[in-house]
Design an enzyme around this catalytic site. Structure first.
Site, mmCIF file in Angstrom:
data_model
loop_
_atom_site.group_PDB
_atom_site.id
_atom_site.type_symbol
_atom_site.label_atom_id
_atom_site.label_comp_id
_atom_site.label_asym_id
_atom_site.label_seq_id
_atom_site.Cartn_x
_atom_site.Cartn_y
_atom_site.Cartn_z
ATOM 1 N N SER A 184 127.408 11.196 50.178
ATOM 2 C CA SER A 184 125.905 10.308 51.148
ATOM 3 C C SER A 184 124.893 10.691 51.961
ATOM 4 C CB SER A 184 126.726 9.344 51.962
ATOM 5 O OG SER A 184 125.859 8.014 52.867
ATOM 6 N N LYS B 195 133.966 14.142 46.781
ATOM 7 C CA LYS B 195 132.646 13.400 46.296
ATOM 8 C C LYS B 195 131.144 13.969 46.200
ATOM 9 C CE LYS B 195 130.198 8.628 44.631
ATOM 10 N NZ LYS B 195 130.014 6.929 44.684
ATOM 11 N N PHE C 226 127.790 4.347 55.967
ATOM 12 C CA PHE C 226 129.112 4.077 56.395
ATOM 13 C C PHE C 226 129.103 2.878 57.232
ATOM 14 C CE2 PHE C 226 130.003 9.149 55.537
ATOM 15 C CZ PHE C 226 130.067 8.752 54.183
#
Ligand SMILES: Cc1cc2nc3c(=O)[nH]c(=O)nc-3n(C[C@H](O)[C@H](O)[C@H](O)COP(=O)(O)O)c2cc1C
Length: 333
Positions: A180, A222, A118
């Protein structure tokens, strides 16, 4: 020689992170000169248009999260012909990400391993970029949000709630990124300990925004490709229960043998992404809009995802390796 393509192939000679940036800068340069050729006359073909999530998409082909991390290029990508672009992932404050090198490209196999973490300018600067570039964008804008590196997992929900407040007005949809692999503990948020509580808080926030007479935007989750079937089913059922608006299946995978930190994207996760999509379709039926991401490298892949139940698809690695050829072919389906 197609200028757009030339930019992309020259950049392949450089280290991946730099080359991605230079390719996008090249496209922006052409855009600013007014010579960036559009692959489709976006929005002009009725057959390409899709209405889903309460939004009008010019077409089904989008850019996945993380290609335009700081919302510098989405208008350029829209001009190329993408129907939607997901910018970010944004965190509350700017972050520099993990140490370099953190993007590795395997050109022959068409895979990318990244451990970026990120890296982004932070939501405040990101919104300024969005405001600046949005007037020349005709597509659908997704804004992806994620927990900061230093935020403790118990407090992660606060990051998401604050970020929703920030991005709500500018986003056409909000992508909640809990998948992530490059922010420590982030994926714990999809475990039984945290998931239901987190998603309930996030969807309550949506209700509050409706209560405040704001037209609320779709909230899309997600998901990681590395969930066990048992946990993926639990996640999907909770999403149905709490009326999450849509799902993106999926992010990159940590299950690879590259001896590198980070998640793998591209060809390697094609089958995994197809299986996760099929499973989600089986559990959610027609009730839940599904966006497929992961290993979409050819127009046949796009067709297959749509046949497996995807309403929309997102490109990342496929666009890195094939550039505008893949977009063009996908729009011809
Ligand atoms: C270099 C790189 C950076 C990424 N950054 C993000 C990100 O910030 N947010 C996000 O949701 N996904 C991110 N992703 C994941 C992609 O959006 C996509 O879901 C994943 O790469 C699988 O698609 P693909 O196989 O087509 O690349 C990133 C992927 C790569 C390769």
């Amino acid at each position: 020689m197609n200028l757009n393509k030339l930019g992309i192939s020259l950049a392949h000679l450089l280290p991946p992170e730099l080359s991605n940036k230079l390719s996008l800068e090249g496209l922006r340069f052409l855009y600013n000169l007014g010579v960036l050729s559009s692959i489709s006359n976006q929005g002009s073909k009725d057959s390409e248009k899709v209405q889903i999530l309460g939004l009008n998409f010019p077409n089904k082909i989008g850019v996945a999260g993380g290609l335009d991390k700081n919302a510098d290029y989405f208008h350029v990508l829209g001009k190329l012909g993408f129907g939607f672009v997901e910018v970010g992932t944004f965190t509350l404050k700017p972050q520099s990400g993990n140490p370099k090198p953190r993007v590795h490209r395997f050109t022959k196999e068409q895979n990318i391993v990244n451990s970026l973490g990120f890296n982004n300018v932070g939501v405040y600067e990101g919104l300024k970029n969005i405001e600046r570039n949005k007037f020349s964008f005709n597509g659908v804008l997704g804004i992806s949000i994620g927990k900061s590196k230093e935020t403790k997992i118990e407090n992660a929900y606060k990051d998401y709630l604050h970020l929703i407040d920030y991005v709500h007005d500018q986003a056409d949809y909000i992508a909640i990124n809990i998948s992530s692999p490059n922010t420590e503990n982030l994926r714990d948020l999809s475990s039984e300990n945290y998931f239901k509580d987190l998603i309930e808080k996030i969807m309550n926030k949506k209700d509050q925004l409706i209560g405040g007479f704001k037209k609320t935007k779709p909230f899309i989750l997600k998901i990681s490709p590395d969930e066990s079937m048992v946990n993926l089913e639990k996640i999907l059922l909770s999403c149905l229960e709490f009326k999450v608006d849509g799902l993106i299946l999926n992010n990159s995978s940590i299950n690879h043998n590259k001896n590198l930190k980070g998640g793998i994207s591209g060809n390697y996760i094609k089958k995994l992404s197809e299986d996760n999509l099929s499973f989600a379709k089986q559990i959610c039926g027609e009730e839940m809009p599904l966006i497929s991401s992961g290993g979409i490298m050819t127009k046949e892949d796009v067709t297959k995802r749509i046949n497996l139940g995807a309403d929309l698809v997102q490109l990342y690695s496929g666009f890195i390796f094939y550039g505008t050829d893949l977009l063009k072919a996908s729009l011809e389906i």
